[in-house]
Scaffold this motif. Structure first.
Motif, PDB file in Angstrom:
ATOM      1  N   UNK A   1       0.813  -1.210   0.000  1.00  0.00           N
ATOM      2  CA  UNK A   1       0.000   0.000   0.000  1.00  0.00           C
ATOM      3  C   UNK A   1       0.847   1.260   0.000  1.00  0.00           C
ATOM      4  N   UNK A   2       1.960   1.229   0.720  1.00  0.00           N
ATOM      5  CA  UNK A   2       2.875   2.374   0.725  1.00  0.00           C
ATOM      6  C   UNK A   2       3.430   2.620  -0.673  1.00  0.00           C
ATOM      7  N   UNK A   3       3.811   1.542  -1.361  1.00  0.00           N
ATOM      8  CA  UNK A   3       4.309   1.687  -2.732  1.00  0.00           C
ATOM      9  C   UNK A   3       3.213   2.256  -3.632  1.00  0.00           C
ATOM     10  N   UNK A   4       1.986   1.767  -3.454  1.00  0.00           N
ATOM     11  CA  UNK A   4       0.875   2.272  -4.261  1.00  0.00           C
ATOM     12  C   UNK A   4       0.625   3.753  -3.985  1.00  0.00           C
ATOM     13  N   UNK A   5       0.718   4.163  -2.720  1.00  0.00           N
ATOM     14  CA  UNK A   5       0.515   5.575  -2.382  1.00  0.00           C
ATOM     15  C   UNK A   5       1.606   6.444  -2.991  1.00  0.00           C
ATOM     16  N   UNK A   6       2.855   5.980  -2.917  1.00  0.00           N
ATOM     17  CA  UNK A   6       3.955   6.733  -3.528  1.00  0.00           C
ATOM     18  C   UNK A   6       3.790   6.792  -5.045  1.00  0.00           C
ATOM     19  N   UNK A   7       3.307   5.699  -5.637  1.00  0.00           N
ATOM     20  CA  UNK A   7       3.074   5.678  -7.084  1.00  0.00           C
ATOM     21  C   UNK A   7       1.983   6.668  -7.470  1.00  0.00           C
ATOM     22  N   UNK A   8       0.902   6.700  -6.701  1.00  0.00           N
ATOM     23  CA  UNK A   8      -0.188   7.632  -7.002  1.00  0.00           C
ATOM     24  C   UNK A   8       0.277   9.078  -6.870  1.00  0.00           C
ATOM     25  N   UNK A   9       1.075   9.350  -5.848  1.00  0.00           N
ATOM     26  CA  UNK A   9       1.584  10.710  -5.680  1.00  0.00           C
ATOM     27  C   UNK A   9       2.559  11.069  -6.799  1.00  0.00           C
ATOM     28  N   UNK A  10       3.402  10.115  -7.178  1.00  0.00           N
ATOM     29  CA  UNK A  10       4.394  10.387  -8.210  1.00  0.00           C
ATOM     30  C   UNK A  10       3.807  10.539  -9.595  1.00  0.00           C
ATOM     31  N   UNK A  11       2.668   9.905  -9.849  1.00  0.00           N
ATOM     32  CA  UNK A  11       2.047   9.972 -11.175  1.00  0.00           C
ATOM     33  C   UNK A  11       0.924  11.001 -11.233  1.00  0.00           C
ATOM     34  N   UNK A  12       0.823  11.818 -10.221  1.00  0.00           N
ATOM     35  CA  UNK A  12      -0.216  12.850 -10.225  1.00  0.00           C
ATOM     36  C   UNK A  12       0.023  13.830 -11.364  1.00  0.00           C
ATOM     37  N   UNK A  13      -1.000  14.114 -12.161  1.00  0.00           N
ATOM     38  CA  UNK A  13      -0.823  15.091 -13.246  1.00  0.00           C
ATOM     39  C   UNK A  13      -0.640  16.491 -12.685  1.00  0.00           C
ATOM     40  N   UNK A  14      -0.185  17.429 -13.515  1.00  0.00           N
ATOM     41  CA  UNK A  14      -0.046  18.812 -13.038  1.00  0.00           C
ATOM     42  C   UNK A  14      -1.361  19.346 -12.474  1.00  0.00           C
TER      43      UNK A  14
END
Length: 203
Positions: A149-162
Motif C-alpha cells: 500500500x505504501x508503494x501504491x501511495x507513492x506511485x499515485x503521488x508520483x504519477x499525479x498530473x499537473x
C-alpha cells in the motif's frame, strides 16, 4: 504553496540540477530499452545523494519514534515508509508530468511508469524490512499489505498530473475552499491515511 507543494519542489529540483551542471557520461550496460531506462533511474539517485541520505535518516527517525511512542510505532512506520519511498520517485515524477519526455523515450505510458516505479518500490521494501524490529508483529498478512500500500501511495503521488487551478471552490463561513485543488493534492496522501487507519485498528 501549502495546497500544492509541487510548485516549490519543482523549483528546488530545477535549481539543484543546475548546480550539478555537467556530469561525465558513461555507457549503460547492454540490454533492452527498459533496462537502459532502469539504469538511468538508478544513476539519477547517484547524482542526487540527498534523496538517499533522507531515505536512510528516516530509518533512524522510525527507531526513535518507536522508543518515544511505542504505541504509535506501526502508524509511524507507514508514514515514514511513504516519505522514504517518495524521496526515490524523482524519475517517476519526471516522466509522469512531461508528455514530451514520454514521447521522446517511446513506449506506452504504463510501461514507462512501471519501469520508474521499480526504484521506489525496492527502496520502500528494503526500508520496511530494516524497520520491522520497531513494530509489534500483527497478522501475517498485514505487513506485506501495508508495504504494498505504501508503494501504491507513492506511485499515485508520483504519477499525479499537473495541478489544475481552475477547479471548483465552495463558499463557506471561513472563506472560499478550493475543494478540487484539495482533491488533486490528496492523490497519494489519501491512500496513506487509509493505510494508517488500517494499521491502527488491525496492527
Amino acid at each position: 504553496i501549502l495546497l500544492d507543494p509541487s510548485l516549490l519542489a519543482g523549483l528546488v529540483e530545477s535549481r539543484r540540477w543546475r548546480r550539478i551542471g555537467r556530469v561525465r557520461s558513461r555507457r549503460f550496460r547492454p540490454g533492452p530499452g527498459w533496462w537502459a531506462l532502469l539504469q538511468a533511474d538508478v544513476r539519477r539517485l547517484r547524482r542526487h545523494p540527498s534523496a538517499v541520505l533522507i531515505w536512510a535518516a528516516l530509518i533512524g527517525v522510525q527507531y526513535a519514534a518507536a522508543l518515544a511512542l511505542p504505541g504509535l510505532a506501526g502508524a509511524a512506520q507507514v508514514v515514514f515508509a511513504y516519505l522514504a519511498a517518495n524521496r526515490l520517485t524523482g524519475g517517476l515524477r519526471s516522466v509522469s508530468r512531461s508528455p514530451g519526455l514520454r514521447r521522446a523515450l517511446g513506449g506506452s505510458d504504463n510501461l514507462l511508469r512501471g519501469i520508474h516505479v521499480v526504484v521506489p518500490a525496492v527502496g520502500a521494501g528494503v526500508w520496511w524490512l530494516l524497520t520491522v524490529p520497531t513494530v509489534d508483529p500483527g497478522p501475517a498478512w498485514l505487513a506485506p499489505t501495508l508495504a504494498l500500500g505504501v508503494v501504491a501511495a507513492a506511485f499515485r503521488a508520483g504519477t499525479r498530473p499537473p495541478i489544475d487551478y481552475g477547479g471548483a471552490t465552495v463558499n463557506t463561513p471561513f472563506g472560499m475552499i478550493p475543494v478540487d485543488l484539495m482533491r488533486q493534492g490528496s492523490r497519494g496522501p489519501a491512500l496513506l491515511a487509509v493505510l494508517v487507519l488500517v494499521q491502527l485498528f488491525l496492527g
